[in-house]
Design a protein around this motif. Structure first.
Motif, short mmCIF file in Angstrom:
data_model
loop_
_atom_site.label_atom_id
_atom_site.label_comp_id
_atom_site.label_asym_id
_atom_site.label_seq_id
_atom_site.Cartn_x
_atom_site.Cartn_y
_atom_site.Cartn_z
N HIS A 46 0.84 -1.21 0.00
CA HIS A 46 0.00 0.00 0.00
C HIS A 46 0.87 1.24 0.00
O HIS A 46 2.07 1.18 0.26
N ASP A 55 0.89 5.06 2.01
CA ASP A 55 0.27 5.65 3.20
C ASP A 55 -0.51 6.90 2.81
O ASP A 55 -0.11 7.65 1.90
N GLN A 81 8.56 8.30 2.82
CA GLN A 81 8.34 7.72 4.15
C GLN A 81 9.64 7.07 4.62
O GLN A 81 10.38 6.51 3.81
N HIS A 124 4.61 -0.42 0.07
CA HIS A 124 5.27 -1.20 1.12
C HIS A 124 4.23 -2.07 1.83
O HIS A 124 3.04 -1.75 1.83
ZN ZN Z 1 2.22 1.93 5.57
#
Ligand code: ZN
Ligand code: OGA
Length: 378
Positions: free
Chosen positions: A199, A201, A212, A342
């Motif tokens: 997915h 975020d 991220q 991730h």
């Molecule tokens: Zn995540």
């Protein structure tokens, strides 16, 4: 290299320039007046000149190549003369620029990276102490969308100094850092021991965080393997092998939502699963089964959308694309959140502890820092 202007002529809206090497440029009058070298403040680099103070019919009343080799234009309005450096004109010529082929900065990858994960690692102290290390990390982030920092400290919040080598943090309602740990009554499925499908975020934001950083402090529970997949690679695979599915994913906006019980906010945003830039390159991948809302596109599209979404989802979890690794304490898993999806396998919280701390930085900050360090000229 000095490029010389060999000839200038005028038509009703532009000056036509012929260069000593045979190239030809067209410089529109309004464009030239707007880009007079005196237009900008030298400190802020902001344009102080206001084009709206001239009429749309402004034109050169006189023009020549002067004794310094500059294009000198006396304007029909405003009692102003502009002097253009030929090198500047050549470098900024929109005719020549439009003829250049776009080259993508992205280096796409698939599961072959599994056997060469070394190539995306950088030592923590090298980034902290050297510009070379910082540039190496930024290039990995920009080109591959994926890097692993090795041997970072393992104290709580200790990723701030390395992240601040880039810039400030993108704050969200999850706070910074966010604690990726198994807790009771979680407001996010990441805060459990469950596996997480691949997915991005925060897809329900207008602009989800660009990057991220998952800093591993403890990882001694069974399971909890990390997964990463290059969404741009998978999109490219679809573009080549199933263009109809690709076009559907670019065209149909998907509803993403967040309405967790801890918030006094409810979030909703529509965006397609694949979006492209002005050059047709990849911009964003937006994919998250967990936070997809109830689809409500036009009825003629629902079947098409679901089949395309299903196919994309399958490919995003296909072993031929996914890289799998185990985070060690002191690793920081860094990725372009709008490109690299991730996930993780489930872990057994009774077998040991697992604690990651997460941070976000906007994509603008990575690119702008690289531009600065590479002395980009634009
Ligand atoms: Zn995540
Ligand atoms: C997250 C997440 C992955 C992991 O916190 O957003 O996806 O390995 N975590 O726990």
């Amino acid at each position: 290299m000095t490029t010389k202007i060999s000839k200038v002529s005028k038509n009703s809206s532009a000056l036509n320039v012929e260069w000593s090497d045979g190239e030809k440029s067209n410089f529109n009058f309004l464009w030239l007046r707007d880009n007079c070298p005196t237009a900008h403040d030298k400190d802020s680099n902001h344009r102080m000149f206001n084009l709206l103070e001239t009429s749309e019919n402004i034109q050169p009343s006189d023009y020549k190549i002067n004794s310094d080799g500059k294009l000198e234009i006396k304007w029909s309005e405003g009692n102003h003369t502009s002097y253009y450096d030929p090198n500047w004109l050549r470098k900024n010529c929109y005719t020549i620029k439009q003829k250049q082929r776009y080259v993508s900065p992205y280096k796409l990858w698939n599961n072959k990276l599994n056997s060469d994960l070394e190539s995306v690692t950088v030592e923590h102290d090298k980034v902290i102490n050297t510009e070379e290390g910082l540039i190496q990390w930024l290039n990995l982030l920009h080109e591959k969308g994926f890097a692993i920092i090795k041997n970072a400290p393992t104290e709580k919040k200790s990723a701030f100094p390395i992240l601040n080598r880039i810039s400030h943090i993108r704050q969200t309602f999850f706070k910074t850092p966010f604690e990726v740990i198994n807790i009771p009554k979680p407001n996010n499925s990441a805060y459990t021991a469950h596996g997480l499908r691949n997915h991005i975020d925060l897809p329900y934001f207008e602009i989800p965080p660009g990057y991220q950083f998952l800093h591993c402090l403890i990882n001694d529970a069974e399971g909890g393997m990390s997964h990463a997949v290059d969404g741009f690679f998978v999109a490219e695979y679809l573009k080549k092998n199933d263009p109809e599915v690709f076009n559907t994913l670019v065209r149909i906006p998907v509803k993403f939502i967040d309405k967790d019980y801890t918030q006094d906010k409810k979030r909703l945003f529509y965006a397609p699963e694949i979006s492209l830039t002005k050059d047709g390159d990849y911009n964003d991948i937006r994919f998250s089964v967990a936070t997809m809302g109830v689809m409500d596109c036009v009825p003629e599209d629902i079947e098409k959308f679901y089949k395309a979404h299903h196919k994309f989802g399958k490919l995003l979890h296909d072993d031929k694309f996914v890289v799998k690794f185990r985070l060690k304490p002191g690793d920081i898993f860094c990725f372009n959140n709008r490109r690299v999806l991730h996930g993780r396998t489930e872990f057994n919280p009774n077998s040991g502890h697992r604690h990651l701390q997460g941070y976000y930085i906007d994509r603008d900050e990575i690119i702008a820092r690289l531009n600065y360090l590479n002395k980009a000229d634009f």
